[in-house]
Motif scaffolding. Structure first.
Motif, PDB file in Angstrom:
ATOM      1  N   LEU A 109       0.814  -1.212   0.000  1.00 48.43           N
ATOM      2  CA  LEU A 109       0.000   0.000   0.000  1.00 48.43           C
ATOM      3  C   LEU A 109       0.849   1.265   0.000  1.00 48.43           C
ATOM      4  N   ILE A 110       1.922   1.285   0.766  1.00 45.31           N
ATOM      5  CA  ILE A 110       2.703   2.516   0.884  1.00 45.31           C
ATOM      6  C   ILE A 110       3.577   2.794  -0.339  1.00 45.31           C
ATOM      7  N   LYS A 111       3.459   1.950  -1.367  1.00 46.36           N
ATOM      8  CA  LYS A 111       4.085   2.258  -2.652  1.00 46.36           C
ATOM      9  C   LYS A 111       3.321   3.366  -3.391  1.00 46.36           C
ATOM     10  N   PHE A 112       2.030   3.541  -3.045  1.00 43.83           N
ATOM     11  CA  PHE A 112       1.152   4.428  -3.803  1.00 43.83           C
ATOM     12  C   PHE A 112       1.316   5.866  -3.313  1.00 43.83           C
ATOM     13  N   LYS A 113       2.397   6.487  -3.671  1.00 41.33           N
ATOM     14  CA  LYS A 113       2.717   7.820  -3.151  1.00 41.33           C
ATOM     15  C   LYS A 113       1.773   8.910  -3.666  1.00 41.33           C
ATOM     16  N   GLY A 114       1.006   8.622  -4.716  1.00 39.88           N
ATOM     17  CA  GLY A 114       0.100   9.632  -5.252  1.00 39.88           C
ATOM     18  C   GLY A 114      -1.350   9.446  -4.842  1.00 39.88           C
ATOM     19  N   VAL A 115      -1.633   8.450  -3.989  1.00 40.31           N
ATOM     20  CA  VAL A 115      -3.022   8.183  -3.622  1.00 40.31           C
ATOM     21  C   VAL A 115      -3.595   9.350  -2.818  1.00 40.31           C
ATOM     22  N   LYS A 116      -4.838   9.722  -3.158  1.00 34.24           N
ATOM     23  CA  LYS A 116      -5.499  10.850  -2.499  1.00 34.24           C
ATOM     24  C   LYS A 116      -6.623  10.405  -1.564  1.00 34.24           C
ATOM     25  N   SER A 117      -7.255   9.293  -1.896  1.00 37.35           N
ATOM     26  CA  SER A 117      -8.366   8.789  -1.088  1.00 37.35           C
ATOM     27  C   SER A 117      -8.090   7.346  -0.690  1.00 37.35           C
ATOM     28  N   LEU A 118      -8.175   7.071   0.610  1.00 34.76           N
ATOM     29  CA  LEU A 118      -7.853   5.736   1.108  1.00 34.76           C
ATOM     30  C   LEU A 118      -8.905   5.310   2.130  1.00 34.76           C
ATOM     31  N   CYS A 119      -9.448   4.108   1.927  1.00 38.41           N
ATOM     32  CA  CYS A 119     -10.433   3.552   2.850  1.00 38.41           C
ATOM     33  C   CYS A 119     -10.014   2.132   3.217  1.00 38.41           C
ATOM     34  N   ILE A 120      -9.786   1.891   4.519  1.00 37.89           N
ATOM     35  CA  ILE A 120      -9.384   0.572   5.005  1.00 37.89           C
ATOM     36  C   ILE A 120     -10.462   0.044   5.934  1.00 37.89           C
ATOM     37  N   GLU A 121     -10.864  -1.196   5.700  1.00 40.60           N
ATOM     38  CA  GLU A 121     -11.877  -1.831   6.548  1.00 40.60           C
ATOM     39  C   GLU A 121     -11.262  -3.043   7.236  1.00 40.60           C
ATOM     40  N   LEU A 122     -11.373  -3.071   8.564  1.00 40.55           N
ATOM     41  CA  LEU A 122     -10.775  -4.141   9.358  1.00 40.55           C
ATOM     42  C   LEU A 122     -11.828  -4.776  10.262  1.00 40.55           C
ATOM     43  N   LEU A 123     -11.569  -6.006  10.643  1.00 35.16           N
ATOM     44  CA  LEU A 123     -12.362  -6.656  11.676  1.00 35.16           C
ATOM     45  C   LEU A 123     -11.557  -6.555  12.960  1.00 35.16           C
ATOM     46  N   ALA A 124     -12.046  -5.763  13.911  1.00 34.68           N
ATOM     47  CA  ALA A 124     -11.279  -5.514  15.127  1.00 34.68           C
ATOM     48  C   ALA A 124     -11.012  -6.815  15.868  1.00 34.68           C
ATOM     49  N   PRO A 125      -9.745  -7.176  16.093  1.00 35.12           N
ATOM     50  CA  PRO A 125      -9.402  -8.467  16.672  1.00 35.12           C
ATOM     51  C   PRO A 125      -9.773  -8.603  18.136  1.00 35.12           C
ATOM     52  N   GLY A 126      -9.850  -7.501  18.873  1.00 36.30           N
ATOM     53  CA  GLY A 126     -10.092  -7.584  20.307  1.00 36.30           C
ATOM     54  C   GLY A 126     -11.442  -8.164  20.666  1.00 36.30           C
ATOM     55  N   HIS A 127     -12.413  -8.094  19.752  1.00 37.00           N
ATOM     56  CA  HIS A 127     -13.751  -8.592  20.065  1.00 37.00           C
ATOM     57  C   HIS A 127     -14.349  -9.320  18.873  1.00 37.00           C
ATOM     58  N   SER A 128     -13.501  -9.947  18.057  1.00 32.02           N
ATOM     59  CA  SER A 128     -13.979 -10.587  16.831  1.00 32.02           C
ATOM     60  C   SER A 128     -14.883 -11.779  17.118  1.00 32.02           C
ATOM     61  N   ALA A 129     -14.728 -12.397  18.296  1.00 32.97           N
ATOM     62  CA  ALA A 129     -15.528 -13.577  18.618  1.00 32.97           C
ATOM     63  C   ALA A 129     -16.814 -13.229  19.358  1.00 32.97           C
ATOM     64  N   VAL A 130     -17.051 -11.939  19.593  1.00 36.76           N
ATOM     65  CA  VAL A 130     -18.197 -11.484  20.376  1.00 36.76           C
ATOM     66  C   VAL A 130     -19.336 -11.062  19.455  1.00 36.76           C
ATOM     67  N   ASP A 131     -20.555 -11.408  19.843  1.00 34.48           N
ATOM     68  CA  ASP A 131     -21.715 -10.906  19.103  1.00 34.48           C
ATOM     69  C   ASP A 131     -21.883  -9.437  19.469  1.00 34.48           C
ATOM     70  N   SER A 132     -21.235  -8.587  18.710  1.00 36.52           N
ATOM     71  CA  SER A 132     -21.135  -7.177  19.090  1.00 36.52           C
ATOM     72  C   SER A 132     -21.882  -6.268  18.119  1.00 36.52           C
ATOM     73  N   ARG A 133     -22.964  -6.784  17.549  1.00 35.08           N
ATOM     74  CA  ARG A 133     -23.706  -5.986  16.585  1.00 35.08           C
ATOM     75  C   ARG A 133     -24.326  -4.736  17.203  1.00 35.08           C
ATOM     76  N   LEU A 134     -24.587  -4.785  18.519  1.00 34.83           N
ATOM     77  CA  LEU A 134     -25.337  -3.711  19.146  1.00 34.83           C
ATOM     78  C   LEU A 134     -24.495  -2.555  19.652  1.00 34.83           C
ATOM     79  N   PHE A 135     -23.212  -2.719  19.789  1.00 33.73           N
ATOM     80  CA  PHE A 135     -22.438  -1.588  20.312  1.00 33.73           C
ATOM     81  C   PHE A 135     -21.838  -0.763  19.180  1.00 33.73           C
ATOM     82  N   LYS A 136     -21.669   0.526  19.479  1.00 36.85           N
ATOM     83  CA  LYS A 136     -21.009   1.443  18.552  1.00 36.85           C
ATOM     84  C   LYS A 136     -20.143   2.396  19.358  1.00 36.85           C
TER      85      LYS A 136
END
Length: 359
Positions: free
Chosen positions: A117-144
């Protein structure tokens, strides 16, 4: 009418292999004849980092064009950090301590993707989506959660109801008819309390990652890191991004790796919370706010689309709930001091450990 092929058709069939080779050669050369600008226009429509990686491996010419794209989106699952997952893209290896953190949380595959990713020195818009590891096994649909930050995390808010009902009484999330015993409430609160701290620890890691992205990708105009459950996000753009850029480019690596953590926590529990604007009703709400001691208050960021703004009706109700609690019940919330330390022995990943100080 005879079904036998004509002489003309037979002659075409005989010549077909030679024609295929000629056409294939012509097709491949037609792509190579396209100017770099046209190829870049095509690549700019791809966005997905994995697809861009495949294009990067096509040829030396393509590799030089691919890294000029100006928008990238990247979704990554959590991998087992103990399983080595080698990738062909490995020629960028900045010696930074935070890379060990990335590898420990998201695995070698994500680390390899980050190096690409850090090869793209000209990128202007970046969106990264992750699954947070600290609570990945928890049914956490209700918290924000929401977070106020620039060069450091200033405020973190966490809201977790057991159920959410709309103005017509329809339960849109959770079980609105569920009755809770005192014992069950106590167990749920303990669980929600722990998950809130796990969330904050994940956000701290994301924040360090975001600072390095701003440093490594000088043309960025907007950047966001979110989790796949739409529970919250870190995002920067406009004036705030410019200010962070200026600070990051003058900061040392030691300063970038420094973890600034909230030192004050306020939390509360409500059995029922009725929201006047949306008409939503939440039940069994756990809410906590963690802030830096020297910059308490200032919750206007909740109404901003930056730093974790939400869009749909249900998510807007969460913002309304946070504002309602802070407006009417902040003085009734339990206030505690927090003490943190970086424990390198904890899971070998240098996770932050916290301790609540008695008033």
């Amino acid at each position: 009418m005879s079904d036998e092929p004509t002489v003309d058709f037979l002659s075409q069939k005989i010549e077909e292999p030679r024609e295929i080779r000629r056409r294939t050669c012509k097709d491949s050369s037609s792509i190579s004849r396209l100017p770099d600008e046209i190829i870049l226009l095509i690549l700019n429509r791809l966005i997905d980092l994995k697809t861009l990686c495949f294009c990067y491996l096509v040829s030396k010419r393509f590799s030089s064009i691919v890294v000029q794209v100006d928008a990238i989106s990247f979704a990554s699952p959590v991998l087992n950090p103990h399983i080595s997952d080698k990738n062909t893209i490995s020629d960028v290896s900045p010696s930074r301590s935070f890379l060990r953190m990335i590898s420990s949380l998201y695995g070698e595959s994500f680390l390899s993707a980050y190096r690409f990713l850090i090869k793209f020195k000209g990128v202007k818009s970046l969106c990264i989506e992750l699954l947070a590891p600290g609570h990945s096994a928890v049914d956490s649909r209700l918290f924000k959660w929401k977070v106020k930050f620039t060069k450091k995390i200033e405020s973190f808010m966490f809201l977790w109801p057991n159920s959410v009902c709309d103005k017509d009484g329809l339960c849109v999330n959770g079980n609105g008819d569920e009755e809770e015993s005192v014992e069950l409430i106590g167990d749920l609160l303990k669980n929600k309390h722990v998950i809130s701290f796990q969330c904050l620890q994940d956000i701290m890691a994301w924040h360090v990652m975001l600072l390095y992205l701003v440093n490594d990708l000088p043309m960025l105009e907007e950047v966001s890191i979110s989790d796949s459950g739409r529970r919250g996000r870190l995002s920067l753009s406009g004036k705030e991004l410019s200010e962070v850029k200026e600070w990051v480019h003058s900061a040392s690596e030691t300063v970038l790796n420094r973890v600034n953590v909230p030192t004050i926590m306020r939390n509360c529990y409500f059995s029922v919370l009725k929201l006047p604007v949306s008409g939503y009703v939440m039940k069994g709400i756990y809410f906590c706010v963690m802030e830096m001691k020297d910059i308490e208050g200032g919750n206007e960021f909740l109404m901003s689309s930056e730093n974790g703004g939400f869009e749909d009706k249900e998510e807007s109700a969460y913002t309304e709930a946070m504002m309602e609690i802070l407006k009417k019940y902040k003085g009734m919330m339990l206030t505690q001091n927090l003490s943190w330390n970086l424990n390198e022995e904890a899971g070998q990943h240098g996770r932050l450990q916290f301790r609540i100080l008695e008033p």
